[in-house]
Enzyme design. Sequence first.
Site, PDB file in Angstrom:
ATOM      1  N   CYS A  53       0.841  -1.187   0.000  1.00 46.89           N
ATOM      2  CA  CYS A  53       0.000   0.000   0.000  1.00 46.89           C
ATOM      3  C   CYS A  53       0.877   1.239   0.000  1.00 46.89           C
ATOM      4  O   CYS A  53       1.980   1.244   0.557  1.00 46.89           O
ATOM      5  CB  CYS A  53      -0.919   0.005   1.229  1.00 46.89           C
ATOM      6  N   CYS A  57      -1.768   4.086   7.009  1.00 51.26           N
ATOM      7  CA  CYS A  57      -2.831   4.190   8.019  1.00 51.26           C
ATOM      8  C   CYS A  57      -2.403   3.457   9.294  1.00 51.26           C
ATOM      9  O   CYS A  57      -2.103   2.257   9.257  1.00 51.26           O
ATOM     10  CB  CYS A  57      -4.130   3.615   7.488  1.00 51.26           C
ATOM     11  N   CYS A  60      -4.172   0.089  10.352  1.00 53.32           N
ATOM     12  CA  CYS A  60      -4.322  -0.965   9.341  1.00 53.32           C
ATOM     13  C   CYS A  60      -4.168  -2.350   9.969  1.00 53.32           C
ATOM     14  O   CYS A  60      -3.192  -2.616  10.674  1.00 53.32           O
ATOM     15  CB  CYS A  60      -3.296  -0.782   8.235  1.00 53.32           C
TER      16      CYS A  60
END
Length: 338
Positions: A53, A57, A60
Site C-alpha cells: 500500500c 494508516c 491498518c
Amino acid sequence: MEVLYILIFLFIYYVIRILLNIYKQPKCINLNYKFEKKKKIPISVNFHFTRKCNYECGFCFHTAKSSDIPTIENSKRALRKLSESGMKKINFAGGEPFLYPKYLAELMDFCKNELKLESVSIISNGSKIKRTWLQKNRDNLDILAISCDSFDEETNIKIGRGSGQHVKNLYEIAEWCHQLGIKFKLNTVVNAFNWEENMNEHIEILAPFRWKCFQVLILENENGGFDGTLRDARRFKISTEQFEAFVERHKTQKSIVKEPNNIMKNSYLILDEYLRFLNCTNDEKVPSDSLLDVDVDTALQQAGWDESAFFQRQGIYNWSKLPNNGCTGVNDSKKFDW
C-alpha cells in the site's frame, strides 16, 4: 394350573421373540461416523491479492508483511473453485489494489464475463484511480468503495491516509462513479481521532449508496504493537460507547451500516495473497490451507467464518448494477437458499 403353565409359556415365548427381533435389527452405531455440519457456501469473498500500500494508516489490520501477489493463473484457478462452490460476489482489496491496475482489470473481466458473478467490487484508498481506467472497465465493475475516515485533512494526515489531497480525490471519484453508472460506496474506520466528527453534510453531498462504519479493530499479529508487527493501533482504539455515539450522530443517513468489533471480526471471508483464508477468531489472522492445495470446503472449515454475523451485518444487499440479479433489497438474506 394348566392355565398358569400356558401363561408362563406365552410370556417366555414373547420374551424370546422380542430378544430375537432386537438381535436381528441392523447395527445403528458406526464408530467411524462423523456428524457433518451444514455445508458453508462462500457467498461473498474479499480477495486481498496484495498487501502493498502507498498509504500508512496507523490502524491498518492487513499490513504489508509480503510484497507477493499470486500469478494471474493461480488467482483464476482459485476464483473458479470459489465460483463453483457458490460464490456470488468478489471484492478486490489490499493493500491498495490500484497499484496493479492491469492485473486487477484482468481478474475483474474474468469474474464478470467467464465466471458470471453477480457482483464485482473494489475497495481502494482512491489515490491511484484514474477516470480513463474506470471508463474502460466500468462494465465489469459494480461497486467502487473508497476509504475515508475524516473530512478534515489534518486528521487524515494524523491517521496516515494521504498527505492532504484525500478528500479532493474522494469527491472526484464519487462524481466519476455517478457519471459512469458505478455504485459508489464509502468506508469509514471510527477511531480515537475521528469519533467526535460530524460527517453528515459531506455524506449527504457524496450520496453513497452504502456507507460502512467500522469500529477500529486490533488483531495481535497485524496491528497489535507486539514484536514482529508493523503497526501499533492501540492509540486509535475506542470504546463501544464512543463508537455508538458516532453512529447515533449519523443515524439520519439511510446508507449507514454499522459494524462494531463483535460483528465485523469473523463475518468476512478474507482470501490472502497465497490464496488462503485468514481466520480472525482469536484476535489474530491464522491462515488456512491454500485453495491451490485443498478444496474449498476444507479451506472454509479452517476459515473461522461466522455466517450468522455475515447476515447480521447485512452481508447480502443490492450489490449489482444489473436490475434483475436476484438481490433486490438492503438486506434480502431470507430470499436466498445458499
